[in-house]
Every structure is written in C-alpha cells, then in structure tokens.
Design an enzyme around this catalytic site. Structure first.
Site, mmCIF file in Angstrom:
data_model
loop_
_atom_site.group_PDB
_atom_site.id
_atom_site.type_symbol
_atom_site.label_atom_id
_atom_site.label_comp_id
_atom_site.label_asym_id
_atom_site.label_seq_id
_atom_site.Cartn_x
_atom_site.Cartn_y
_atom_site.Cartn_z
ATOM 1 N N HIS A 17 63.902 36.369 1.541
ATOM 2 C CA HIS A 17 64.975 37.015 2.303
ATOM 3 C C HIS A 17 65.669 36.001 3.218
ATOM 4 O O HIS A 17 66.909 35.902 3.223
ATOM 5 C CB HIS A 17 64.385 38.156 3.130
ATOM 6 C CG HIS A 17 65.396 38.911 3.921
ATOM 7 N ND1 HIS A 17 66.021 40.044 3.450
ATOM 8 C CD2 HIS A 17 65.913 38.695 5.161
ATOM 9 C CE1 HIS A 17 66.861 40.490 4.353
ATOM 10 N NE2 HIS A 17 66.820 39.685 5.412
ATOM 11 N N GLU A 18 64.882 35.253 3.956
ATOM 12 C CA GLU A 18 65.457 34.284 4.881
ATOM 13 C C GLU A 18 66.167 33.151 4.139
ATOM 14 O O GLU A 18 67.161 32.603 4.630
ATOM 15 C CB GLU A 18 64.369 33.721 5.800
ATOM 16 C CG GLU A 18 63.728 34.748 6.717
ATOM 17 C CD GLU A 18 64.735 35.430 7.635
ATOM 18 O OE1 GLU A 18 65.727 34.778 8.036
ATOM 19 O OE2 GLU A 18 64.543 36.621 7.948
ATOM 20 N N HIS A 21 69.757 34.051 3.561
ATOM 21 C CA HIS A 21 70.593 33.751 4.722
ATOM 22 C C HIS A 21 70.882 32.256 4.805
ATOM 23 O O HIS A 21 71.997 31.831 5.121
ATOM 24 C CB HIS A 21 69.898 34.196 6.013
ATOM 25 C CG HIS A 21 69.716 35.672 6.138
ATOM 26 N ND1 HIS A 21 70.723 36.572 5.901
ATOM 27 C CD2 HIS A 21 68.623 36.414 6.497
ATOM 28 C CE1 HIS A 21 70.273 37.805 6.106
ATOM 29 N NE2 HIS A 21 69.008 37.731 6.463
#
Length: 351
Positions: A17-18, A21
């Site tokens: 997920h990170e 980003h």
C-alpha cells in the site's frame, strides 16, 4: 509459525500500500524524505539520492513520508504545491496497488485450476419443485439475487442465505436475454440422496479454461472482494451482522493461524494463505477509501472540499484545519481499533 507468517503477510500488504503512494509521489515530483517498511526502531537504513529507505523492527505497517504533508515543507516538491488531480492520484495509489496485488494473487491461484466454477445451472437435486419456464431451467446463468450481482458461484449460496423473507427475486440470463423471476420460494432443505440441507442447485464447470477465462475469473473474484465492505454495511443495516463480526489485526492473524493449522498439506496451506492475502489486500484498499478523516479516503474528501471552498470564496483555507480534522479522525480510529482488538483478545482467550 503460522502466526509469524500471518504477521509478515499483513506487514507486506501494508508495505505494498505504501509503495503505491511512493511510486506515485516520485512520478509527480513530490519529495519523499523516508520510505519505511515496518514500524518502530530502525534495523537497516540506506540513504538514496533523496529518500531514506528503512527497515524497522516491528513487521506491521510502514509509511511513506511526503514533503509538505505536514504543511511545514514548502517548495516545488511539496505535496500541496501540486495540482489537485496529482494529489488525488497519490492518495488513491496505495489502495490501487493493493487491488492490483490482490488481483495478481487471484490470477496466480486461478492458473493452477484445471476447471473453473460457473454460475450456470447444470441440473437440480431430485425433487426440486421450481424447475420450468416460470422458474429455473438448466442452462440459466444466475445474474443477480435480491438485487445483488452474482460474480462467482460461491455468491449464490451466500446471497440465498442472506435473503430476508421466504422468497427471493432472481435475474437469470436465458437464451441470451435477462429473465426476472420474482418471489421464488427457495429455502434450504434435505433432498433425497443427501444428508445436509441445500438449495438444490447444481452448477456447471468451465472445462479447460483459456487464459482469457482465467483473467476474467480473477477479475470477477476481485470485484467480489471489493464489494464485501459495502455488503457488510448492508448486513449491519439489516441486523445480519454486528460489531462482534468486525475483526482487528489480532483477529485476522488468528484466522490465518487457524486456517494454516487446519490445512491438510503444505499446498493447502499455501492456497489458504494466498487466498486470505488477496482478500485482506483488497479489503485494506476498500477500508482506506472510506471518507473518514485519517484514512486516504478522508484525505481525498477533505482535499476536494477544501479546493471547492477556496474556488468559491477565493480565500485560502487554513491548512492546519485539515491537520486537526485528520488528527481527530486518527485518534477516534485508534480508539475504535483498540476496542475491536480487546474484543478479539477476549474471544480468543475465552473460546
């Protein structure tokens, strides 16, 4: 061992997920002072040209620090120096990466199957009363049940169980046309030749699926996982689910541990863990998109609202207001997580 594996899987999901980003921020020229896998004290670190890459002691979570996200760093690499659409993409990228990862896992699992289940009726149990032009027929493909789209074969039994009342409304595809079947009295019962209650529907399988069949099957699984969160909200509204059905990280790890212990072989364990990883990865994506302060969805919602206010009033909104709202949201979320975690611990200890 399974607990450790489950923790590592959950940590990997957050890291994915990170990373979403991270790559979006890099693509749009937003500074990333640190990209961390794990939380807590640093175990390993490497300084890149701009970003400090760290591996931390607790294998749960991670973070992607962005220049300007705290409204302190200004300049062309600041997050809030970028146009709204770029900021939206950056905050959407984490959930998008989780959904893509879930799809790829499901596709890899599907590639190992020699046949794929369908939602097309192959036959009925002996004594099934609702076969015919006014009911169900062999060759019908079940499209929806009580307004819920049927993506996969396992949806059928679940939606029939969730049905409120003694009848269901069903839409099937018959000879290429949609046919609505209203008020079908489908209830589980014991049919001749079986000891367990069932609905009496026998489904066909897709023999020797092509690569496109496998991709479509994995895509439908992904869609099915993506709608589990709104389906859960619907179950809360109808009283079919309660707060006791919500799990924290502790509960999820416990489920994965139990599934691993009950698996009959190493291959079964790998299959179960892959399935749960795909489900959790997509679920994390959907939860993060909720418009709740502190989550990515809340950040997106506040950015859109703030931009709209600024364009209408032609005045700059104090950026600290968004910080206060997000901080308050994180505090409430943290409190809710502690409550759910406490419930999970009590359930595990007392079972």
């Amino acid at each position: 061992m399974y607990i450790i594996i489950a923790i590592l899987i959950f940590g990997l999901i957050i890291a994915i997920h990170e990373f979403g980003h991270f790559i979006a921020a890099k693509a749009f020229g937003v500074g990333v002072p640190e990209f961390a896998i794990g939380m807590g004290p640093k175990l390993l670190k490497k300084q890149g040209k701009e970003t400090l890459y760290t591996l931390r002691a607790i294998p749960m979570g991670g973070f992607c620090a962005l220049d300007g996200d705290d409204n302190e760093v200004q300049g062309e690499k600041s997050l809030f120096a970028k146009p709204l659409w770029k900021r939206l993409v950056i905050f959407l990228a984490g959930s998008t990466m989780n959904i893509v990862a879930g799809f790829l896992i499901l596709l890899a699992m599907t590639s190992t199957l020699s046949t794929l289940p369908t939602t097309t009726l192959e036959g009925f149990a002996p004594g099934f009363e609702h076969e015919g032009p006014e009911g169900l027929m062999v060759g019908d493909t079940i499209h929806s049940i009580d307004g819920l789209r049927v993506y996969q074969a396992n949806n059928i039994g679940m939606f029939l169980q969730l049905s409120v009342g003694d009848t269901v409304d069903m839409v099937v595809i018959r000879d290429g046309a949609r046919v609505s079947l209203l008020g079908l009295p489908l209830e589980p019962r014991v049919f001749p030749g079986s000891d367990d209650p069932r609905f009496g529907l026998d489904l066909a399988r897709n023999e020797a699926p092509t690569p496109l069949d496998r991709i479509a099957f994995a895509a439908r699984d992904t869609q099915d996982f993506m709608r589990q969160l709104p389906l859960t909200f619907r179950m809360f509204a109808t009283g079919q689910a309660g707060i006791g059905d919500v799990s924290s990280v502790v509960g999820i790890v416990d489920v994965m541990n139990t599934a691993g212990q009950e698996a009959q072989s190493a291959a079964d364990t790998l299959w179960v863990m892959a399935f749960l990883m795909a489900l959790i990865s997509i679920s994390v994506a959907m939860v993060n998109l909720l418009p709740i302060p502190g989550l990515d969805g809340g950040r997106i919602f506040l950015m859109v609202v703030t931009t709209a206010i600024e364009r209408i009033t032609r005045k700059k909104v104090n950026p600290n207001i968004e910080n206060y709202i997000n901080t308050a949201g994180m505090v409430l979320l943290f409190g809710f997580m502690i409550f759910i975690m406490f419930n999970d611990i009590v359930r595990i200890v007392t079972r």
